[in-house]
Design an enzyme around this catalytic site. Sequence first.
Site, mmCIF file in Angstrom:
data_model
loop_
_atom_site.group_PDB
_atom_site.id
_atom_site.type_symbol
_atom_site.label_atom_id
_atom_site.label_comp_id
_atom_site.label_asym_id
_atom_site.label_seq_id
_atom_site.Cartn_x
_atom_site.Cartn_y
_atom_site.Cartn_z
ATOM 1 N N ASP A 207 -20.360 50.037 17.023
ATOM 2 C CA ASP A 207 -19.432 51.067 17.504
ATOM 3 C C ASP A 207 -19.199 50.902 19.002
ATOM 4 O OD1 ASP A 207 -19.443 52.389 14.888
ATOM 5 O OD2 ASP A 207 -21.506 52.859 15.384
ATOM 6 N N HIS B 59 -23.629 57.202 13.025
ATOM 7 C CA HIS B 59 -22.734 56.095 12.671
ATOM 8 C C HIS B 59 -21.871 56.566 11.497
ATOM 9 C CE1 HIS B 59 -21.160 52.126 12.018
ATOM 10 N NE2 HIS B 59 -21.542 52.153 10.758
ATOM 11 N N ARG C 5 -16.904 48.005 19.496
ATOM 12 C CA ARG C 5 -15.530 48.385 19.145
ATOM 13 C C ARG C 5 -14.906 49.215 20.271
ATOM 14 N NH1 ARG C 5 -17.242 50.142 12.953
ATOM 15 N NH2 ARG C 5 -16.886 48.117 11.982
HETATM 16 N N1 LIG Z 1 -24.571 50.329 10.867
HETATM 17 C C1 LIG Z 1 -23.504 49.572 10.893
HETATM 18 O O1 LIG Z 1 -22.868 49.419 11.932
HETATM 19 C C2 LIG Z 1 -23.028 48.888 9.659
HETATM 20 C C3 LIG Z 1 -23.702 49.044 8.481
HETATM 21 N N2 LIG Z 1 -23.284 48.378 7.355
HETATM 22 C C4 LIG Z 1 -24.091 48.562 6.161
HETATM 23 O O2 LIG Z 1 -24.985 47.450 6.027
HETATM 24 C C5 LIG Z 1 -25.386 47.330 4.669
HETATM 25 C C6 LIG Z 1 -25.345 45.883 4.244
HETATM 26 O O3 LIG Z 1 -24.021 45.391 4.270
HETATM 27 P P1 LIG Z 1 -23.645 43.983 3.595
HETATM 28 O O4 LIG Z 1 -24.603 42.927 3.978
HETATM 29 O O5 LIG Z 1 -22.199 43.762 3.845
HETATM 30 O O6 LIG Z 1 -23.837 44.374 2.085
HETATM 31 P P2 LIG Z 1 -24.100 43.455 0.799
HETATM 32 O O7 LIG Z 1 -23.693 44.283 -0.354
HETATM 33 O O8 LIG Z 1 -23.536 42.109 0.965
HETATM 34 O O9 LIG Z 1 -25.673 43.276 0.838
HETATM 35 C C7 LIG Z 1 -26.502 44.358 0.874
HETATM 36 C C8 LIG Z 1 -27.728 44.086 0.033
HETATM 37 O O10 LIG Z 1 -28.253 45.356 -0.299
HETATM 38 C C9 LIG Z 1 -29.024 45.206 -1.436
HETATM 39 N N3 LIG Z 1 -28.846 46.316 -2.353
HETATM 40 C C10 LIG Z 1 -27.767 46.685 -3.024
HETATM 41 N N4 LIG Z 1 -28.043 47.719 -3.820
HETATM 42 C C11 LIG Z 1 -29.330 48.012 -3.625
HETATM 43 C C12 LIG Z 1 -30.216 48.960 -4.138
HETATM 44 N N5 LIG Z 1 -29.844 49.866 -5.050
HETATM 45 N N6 LIG Z 1 -31.495 48.951 -3.693
HETATM 46 C C13 LIG Z 1 -31.894 48.076 -2.773
HETATM 47 N N7 LIG Z 1 -31.098 47.159 -2.248
HETATM 48 C C14 LIG Z 1 -29.848 47.126 -2.673
HETATM 49 C C15 LIG Z 1 -28.618 43.925 -2.120
HETATM 50 O O11 LIG Z 1 -29.689 43.035 -1.929
HETATM 51 P P3 LIG Z 1 -30.830 42.754 -2.966
HETATM 52 O O12 LIG Z 1 -30.207 42.662 -4.328
HETATM 53 O O13 LIG Z 1 -31.397 41.495 -2.474
HETATM 54 O O14 LIG Z 1 -31.765 43.919 -2.815
HETATM 55 C C16 LIG Z 1 -27.470 43.418 -1.277
HETATM 56 O O15 LIG Z 1 -27.512 42.021 -1.115
HETATM 57 C C17 LIG Z 1 -24.469 48.277 3.894
HETATM 58 O O16 LIG Z 1 -25.180 49.472 3.640
HETATM 59 C C18 LIG Z 1 -23.333 48.566 4.864
HETATM 60 O O17 LIG Z 1 -22.729 49.806 4.610
HETATM 61 C C19 LIG Z 1 -22.222 47.530 7.371
HETATM 62 C C20 LIG Z 1 -21.508 47.354 8.527
HETATM 63 C C21 LIG Z 1 -21.828 48.051 9.747
HETATM 64 O O1 LIG Z 2 -19.198 51.613 5.831
HETATM 65 C C1 LIG Z 2 -19.515 50.410 5.950
HETATM 66 O O2 LIG Z 2 -20.194 49.768 5.137
HETATM 67 C C2 LIG Z 2 -19.044 49.658 7.152
HETATM 68 C C3 LIG Z 2 -19.480 50.256 8.415
HETATM 69 O O3 LIG Z 2 -20.452 50.973 8.516
HETATM 70 C C4 LIG Z 2 -18.698 49.914 9.594
HETATM 71 O O4 LIG Z 2 -17.795 49.067 9.502
HETATM 72 O O5 LIG Z 2 -18.943 50.496 10.659
#
Ligand SMILES: NC(=O)C1=CN([C@@H]2O[C@H](COP(=O)(O)OP(=O)(O)OC[C@H]3O[C@@H](n4cnc5c(N)ncnc54)[C@H](OP(=O)(O)O)[C@@H]3O)[C@@H](O)[C@H]2O)C=CC1
Ligand SMILES: O=C([O-])CC(=O)C(=O)O
Length: 412
Positions: free
Chosen positions: A223, A251, A226
């Site tokens: 953030d 966030h 951005r």
């Molecule tokens: N704070 C921030 O600024 C941001 C946060 N995010 C967040 O980061 C996270 C990861 O994003 P991204 O890498 O794109 O997501 P992906 O979906 O590519 O990967 C996330 C991983 O989470 C795991 N997962 C999914 N469901 C579950 C579950 N029920 N229990 C445990 N693990 C689970 C899976 O791994 P496995 O199967 O190996 O457990 C999956 O590979 C998301 O929550 C997204 O919203 C994204 C962008 C910005």
């Molecule tokens: O909601 C999401 O997974 C993506 C997110 O947090 C962001 O882009 O800031």
Amino acid sequence: MDMLRRAGVAEPHRWPQAMMAATEQGWPAATAAPLASSNGADSYGVFKLSYDVRNEDQELLQKVWKSCIRVAVSGAAGNISSHLLFMLASGGVFGMDQPVSFQLLGSEESLLKLEGVAMELEDSLYPLLREVRIGTDPRNLFKDADWVILLGAHPRTPGMTRAELLDINGQIFREQGRALDEVASRDCKVLVVGNPCNTNALICMENAPRLRRENFHALTRLDENRAKCQLALRAGRFYTSLSRVAVWGNHSTTQVPDFLNARIAGEPAVDVIGVERWFREEFTPTVANRGGAIIERCSRSTAASTAVSIADALKSLVTPTPEGDCFSSAVCTDGNPYGIAEGLIFSMPCRSKDDGRYEIVDDFVIDEWLDEKITASEEELLKERACVSHLIPNAPPAACEITLDTMLPGEI
Ligand SMILES: NC(=O)C1=CN([C@@H]2O[C@H](COP(=O)(O)OP(=O)(O)OC[C@H]3O[C@@H](n4cnc5c(N)ncnc54)[C@H](OP(=O)(O)O)[C@@H]3O)[C@@H](O)[C@H]2O)C=CC1
Ligand SMILES: O=C([O-])CC(=O)C(=O)O
């Protein structure tokens, strides 16, 4: 480390180009069982377990390496991780003299993919990457970790309320907090990225009382980045001229990118840009909704820029903050100088000391508008905390009053 010793390497931290992809049991990833010989030179290319630098490369032998640090990552087979791990292994985050060991947590479903990730890391020949472990048990993968980056989280699916998302992910983060409490290094720093990251970090922290509360962070550096981008664009200045750009709060779309305290080439951003309406009516919502705008275009949430911002967040913690500047991180509000309710994970301006420690910058000016916005984000986080009170040890039961309109930046 046992395997390194078995491989006949006297000083693991002086062992260049040696990397071991192992399951949590400690065996090479692609074999699932012990190699017939621990020096199985053909098994993994560079994974030559009998590799002895004394016979190999005099130049690298002279190099002084720091002791290896352990970095655990959950959701390591996911999108953000596919960028992040390569940045961490390259030395661009922890330093070119800092060897790292990866402990990558996945699930039964993602284990095969995680092996692929380990193989790609292997093929990248990073001299600083000394070990890669993969597995599904946080108690094995968080063991002795110095840094833990929690990416894994359940995505919000159609029809799921925010309260349901908080509960599903809260259960994951309660379990991971308990695991950290049992096995991680006491000084371990934890950065929660998986959404809703502030409240996930809170649950994790509350379930890991052995670890220091100040070492829990939720990612709001994306953030901040951005916000800097929008300010630079509007002012027609390069990013490097920006300082004291902080984001307050959750966030989510209630986040507060602070323009009042921001500086451009040392001057108040509001004076340099001059159009006050722009800050309130365009800058603030553009930053808060940027994630959604990218999802609209890419049909997936941001991964590369998130990985970059995680790298920035970690670098900020291991590098002294330049005089007069700050960085944003959502940290524990206990004892904060702005009167924000205690016991929350709330984004604030921070300055790093060294070795992962930081302090909250206490001289930001808060006007009425900023105060109103910060209070709204604080109220949102108080409501989120009430919704997950059943996941926080010793928390009094509380009613969940989350409304459907509180959103993550990526929700549209
Ligand atoms: N704070 C921030 O600024 C941001 C946060 N995010 C967040 O980061 C996270 C990861 O994003 P991204 O890498 O794109 O997501 P992906 O979906 O590519 O990967 C996330 C991983 O989470 C795991 N997962 C999914 N469901 C579950 C579950 N029920 N229990 C445990 N693990 C689970 C899976 O791994 P496995 O199967 O190996 O457990 C999956 O590979 C998301 O929550 C997204 O919203 C994204 C962008 C910005
Ligand atoms: O909601 C999401 O997974 C993506 C997110 O947090 C962001 O882009 O800031």
